[in-house]
Design a protein around this motif. Structure first.
Motif, short mmCIF file in Angstrom:
data_model
loop_
_atom_site.label_atom_id
_atom_site.label_comp_id
_atom_site.label_asym_id
_atom_site.label_seq_id
_atom_site.Cartn_x
_atom_site.Cartn_y
_atom_site.Cartn_z
N THR A 187 2.87 2.08 -3.00
CA THR A 187 4.63 1.67 -2.32
C THR A 187 4.61 0.50 -1.97
O THR A 187 4.18 0.32 -1.44
CB THR A 187 5.19 2.92 -2.03
OG1 THR A 187 4.63 2.91 -0.74
CG2 THR A 187 4.59 4.69 -2.91
N LYS A 188 5.70 0.70 -2.18
CA LYS A 188 5.85 -1.40 -0.90
C LYS A 188 5.44 -1.36 0.57
O LYS A 188 4.74 -1.77 1.00
CB LYS A 188 7.33 -1.06 -0.34
CG LYS A 188 7.90 -1.90 0.25
CD LYS A 188 9.55 -1.82 0.93
CE LYS A 188 9.93 -3.49 1.28
NZ LYS A 188 11.52 -3.27 1.97
N ASN A 189 4.90 0.16 0.83
CA ASN A 189 4.28 1.19 2.54
C ASN A 189 3.26 1.21 2.38
O ASN A 189 2.28 2.17 3.19
CB ASN A 189 5.42 1.36 3.37
CG ASN A 189 6.76 0.15 3.52
OD1 ASN A 189 6.85 -0.02 4.41
ND2 ASN A 189 7.76 0.52 3.33
N ILE A 190 2.68 1.81 1.54
CA ILE A 190 1.39 1.88 0.64
C ILE A 190 0.46 1.41 -0.37
O ILE A 190 0.55 1.09 -1.51
CB ILE A 190 1.55 2.97 0.53
CG1 ILE A 190 2.15 4.26 1.65
CG2 ILE A 190 -0.15 4.27 -0.17
CD1 ILE A 190 2.42 5.91 1.15
N LYS A 191 -0.15 0.58 0.13
CA LYS A 191 -0.88 -0.59 -0.40
C LYS A 191 -1.98 0.29 -1.55
O LYS A 191 -2.17 1.33 -1.78
CB LYS A 191 -2.35 -0.76 0.34
CG LYS A 191 -1.44 -1.86 1.45
CD LYS A 191 -2.41 -2.82 2.28
CE LYS A 191 -1.90 -3.78 2.84
NZ LYS A 191 -3.55 -4.58 3.86
N ARG A 192 -1.92 -0.24 -2.80
CA ARG A 192 -2.62 -0.04 -4.15
C ARG A 192 -4.39 0.71 -3.80
O ARG A 192 -4.52 -0.10 -2.97
CB ARG A 192 -2.83 -0.74 -4.96
CG ARG A 192 -3.28 -0.48 -6.55
CD ARG A 192 -3.28 -1.50 -7.36
NE ARG A 192 -3.38 -1.09 -9.05
CZ ARG A 192 -4.77 -1.79 -9.13
NH1 ARG A 192 -5.37 -1.96 -8.73
NH2 ARG A 192 -4.93 -0.55 -10.00
N GLY A 193 -4.38 2.12 -4.24
CA GLY A 193 -5.48 2.49 -3.53
C GLY A 193 -5.67 3.40 -2.93
O GLY A 193 -6.56 3.76 -2.24
N GLU A 194 -4.64 3.08 -1.58
CA GLU A 194 -4.62 3.56 -0.88
C GLU A 194 -4.63 4.51 -0.04
O GLU A 194 -4.29 6.47 0.84
CB GLU A 194 -3.86 2.98 0.41
CG GLU A 194 -4.49 1.18 1.15
CD GLU A 194 -5.98 1.34 1.40
OE1 GLU A 194 -5.82 2.44 2.19
OE2 GLU A 194 -6.98 0.52 0.83
N TRP A 195 -3.61 5.21 -1.36
CA TRP A 195 -2.84 6.99 -1.33
C TRP A 195 -4.10 8.48 -0.87
O TRP A 195 -3.19 8.67 -0.12
CB TRP A 195 -2.08 7.13 -2.25
CG TRP A 195 -1.07 8.25 -2.42
CD1 TRP A 195 -1.29 9.76 -2.63
CD2 TRP A 195 0.12 8.12 -2.54
NE1 TRP A 195 -0.58 10.36 -2.94
CE2 TRP A 195 0.57 9.19 -2.82
CE3 TRP A 195 1.65 7.60 -2.48
CZ2 TRP A 195 2.21 9.97 -2.47
CZ3 TRP A 195 2.70 7.98 -2.28
CH2 TRP A 195 3.36 8.88 -2.27
N MET A 196 -4.32 7.86 -1.55
CA MET A 196 -5.57 9.54 -1.91
C MET A 196 -6.56 8.76 -0.61
O MET A 196 -6.07 10.15 0.34
CB MET A 196 -6.88 9.14 -3.21
CG MET A 196 -5.81 9.34 -3.99
SD MET A 196 -5.15 10.93 -4.45
CE MET A 196 -4.78 10.38 -6.51
#
Length: 435
Positions: A74-83
């Motif tokens: 998302t805008k505040n969660i960088k790509r690859g960081e969710w998990m």
């Protein structure tokens, strides 16, 4: 509102009532809270009323695609960081898609509740629908299709059944959709799908587990209450003409060596009482090795390696599917004859009191098991609100099953399970694979 209900079967309380509170945010998002402080665990989940039936016939697979895409960041969660964020805070998460809805959830230690709410609000408020994420997930979906469909024995059974059972309704295509449609779709197509369906007024938020109500409501308002309401979604109503003569179809699968015979009957919405009666019929015929079909065709007569039946429940229409794998020396016609004999018995005489009581016990156990974990309760609360329109069915649905009579089982079988109302599918090994 606060809703509670005690479940009584045969005059005896069979399970503890599920207590919940539900309310709406100003933007139309529905909220359901279920407090259970017995363990320091909390579930945050959001169900969106969007599934494969909401897709354009020329752009299928979008709902399932978004199940994957919205973990990209998302805008505040960088790509690859969710998990990484979830796991580093002691949590787990997942999502799943059906014809009718898409469901996302996290299970966290209760002291990470605010984090879970923030993450789900980010998915809704600030998703990044970009070309890199879209291209990445196209590859993921292709691999999923190869493993679950292309290279899986009997992997296309449901897809073939659906395309023959439905003419007008979007249930006629699979949830995973067409790879060609996904490949040819433009970035704007995905962005428009997100803007239409991923809006608060098309969603229900469930918080279940160990939390304090007052502060939880504050966080919900903080993270979800200020999200802009979307345009109201107008869904077409699709009608299917009754099936009045047997539909015959054939499919060749290169991944199998044993043919499958399958019959499928179109059934009413899972919200109806008749759909619940058909659940009873399915269980009576095929649930376990003591069921009528298994005991007769597999155990006693040894005509089949496997026999089964199940209700494929959906929001608008369902399917009742019976299938079998013949033993060597037996044919599809042999199995079909045996299956039809058992169905005719249900249509012409009442099942025994002993079998009827067994059914009641089976469904009571299923109900208790489905609500035995906070994760199960969270999903059931969302499902009953979103697809049934009555959250308190989590407490009363089993009462409906308990009120079904032997006479109803007979009448529903006579109404829906006739040879002229079904698909007859020969699912056979590919002749090319054998050459």
């Amino acid at each position: 509102m606060i809703a509670t209900s005690a479940l009584m079967l045969g005059g005896v309380a069979s399970a503890q009532k599920i207590v919940f509170e539900e309310y709406d945010l100003d933007n139309g998002m529905h909220v359901i809270l279920h407090q259970d402080n017995s363990a320091p665990v909390v579930v945050t989940s959001v169900m969106y009323h969007v599934g494969s039936k909401d897709e354009n016939p020329n752009k299928t697979g979008f709902a399932h695609f978004f199940e994957h895409l919205l973990f990209e960041g998302t805008k505040n969660i960088k790509r690859g960081e969710w998990m990484k964020i979830v796991s580093s805070n002691g949590g787990v998460n997942n999502a799943n898609t059906s014809e009718d809805r898409t469901y996302y959830y996290e299970v966290f230690p209760s002291n990470s509740l605010e984090l879970g709410l923030w993450m789900e609000s980010e998915r809704l408020r600030h998703p990044v629908i970009g070309q890199i994420g879209v291209d990445t997930q196209k590859g993921v979906i292709k691999e999923e299709k190869r493993s679950r469909y292309d290279n899986q024995p009997y992997g296309y059974v449901i897809e073939v059944v659906k395309e023959n059972m439905f003419v007008n309704h979007p249930y006629r295509w699979s949830v995973i959709g067409s790879m060609e449609h996904l490949e040819s779709a433009k970035l704007e197509d995905f962005q428009m799908f997100n803007q239409k369906f991923y809006v608060p007024n098309n969603a229900v938020l469930v918080v279940a587990g160990d939390f304090k109500t007052a502060v939880t409501k504050e966080w919900i308002q903080k993270y979800f209450g200020t999200i802009k309401k979307g345009t109201d979604i107008k869904r077409p109503i699709y009608k299917e003409e009754p099936i009045t003569q047997t539909i015959k179809a054939n499919y060749e699968d290169p991944n199998i060596q044993i043919p499958m015979v399958l019959v499928s009957y179109r059934t009413p919405s899972m919200k109806t009482r008749e759909a619940r009666v058909l659940d009873f019929i399915s269980s009576y015929l095929s649930d376990g090795k003591s069921s009528k079909l298994y005991k007769k065709i597999v155990d006693d007569k040894k005509k089949a390696l496997q026999i089964g039946a199940f209700s494929y429940s959906q929001e608008d229409y369902g399917m009742y599917i019976v299938y079998g794998l013949p033993m060597e020396g037996n044919t599809a016609e042999d199995l079909l004859k045996e299956i039809d004999e058992e169905i005719v018995k249900i249509q012409s005489e009442l099942i025994s009191e002993k079998d009827f009581q067994k059914l009641q016990n089976q469904f009571e156990n299923q109900y208790v098991n489905s609500n035995s974990s906070v994760e199960g309760i969270a999903e059931n609360l969302a499902k009953y609100y979103m697809l049934f329109g009555d959250v308190n069915l989590i407490n009363t649905d089993c009462e409906i099953y308990h009120s079904i009579t032997r006479e109803e089982i007979k009448e529903v079988a006579k109404k829906y399970l006739n040879p002229n109302q079904r698909l007859l599918l020969d699912y056979v090994p590919s002749t090319q694979a054998q050459n």
